[in-house]
Design a protein around this motif. Sequence first.
Motif, PDB file in Angstrom:
ATOM      1  N   TYR A   1     -24.909  43.355  91.241  1.00 41.44           N
ATOM      2  CA  TYR A   1     -25.360  43.763  92.558  1.00 41.44           C
ATOM      3  C   TYR A   1     -26.845  44.115  92.642  1.00 41.44           C
TER       4      TYR A   1
ATOM      5  N   VAL B   1     -25.591  41.723  98.618  1.00 38.45           N
ATOM      6  CA  VAL B   1     -26.524  41.350  97.543  1.00 38.45           C
ATOM      7  C   VAL B   1     -27.892  40.988  98.130  1.00 38.45           C
TER       8      VAL B   1
ATOM      9  N   TYR C   1     -27.317  49.993  98.581  1.00 36.99           N
ATOM     10  CA  TYR C   1     -25.891  50.248  98.351  1.00 36.99           C
ATOM     11  C   TYR C   1     -25.532  51.705  98.632  1.00 36.99           C
TER      12      TYR C   1
END
Length: 182
Positions: free
Chosen positions: A93, A161, A122
Amino acid sequence: MSNPSQAFSVETETETETETDRRSAFLESLNERDITKALDDQISVYGRLLGLRRKSGRAFNLVKMIKTGLPLSAGETLAAHIGMDSKKFFIAYVGMSDSTLRRRLRDKQPLSVDESDRVVRYAHLLSLATNLLSGCEEDAREWLASPAQALGGATPLETAVTETGARRVEDVILALEYGMFS
């Protein structure tokens, strides 16, 4: 009779004044204390998800931290919150190669600007998903790792991503929050 372009000009000025009045009223309605509290709450969330602490007497400047490179531990802490092995998180990621990850761990090097930005991306999505799911981080973690029809069957983690993918995940979260999906 007046010139049609003058009538349009006057109407536009009136609309502009009305919009300006609306903006002014909105800005006046904002309470500085409420804004400061909301910012402090968000800083607290990022600090918790990334394992970062505000140094005494210093502002928590996340943008500056990203530009100088977050510590590797920030990604490790976030991976734990997401419920994922940190090595998998960094490689899948954050976009690190295995050799780069090993070197950063060995030499205790901070993340690059791009890697730091991805980690914060994230953290932001986990925060949004947690808020969506009534503050339950466990439910948010499960949602982020589950395929979503609105994302073409990909998981929100996979979709995020890229920056564009992350914006798409945010759009889905907002749509869910406002009842646009059932």
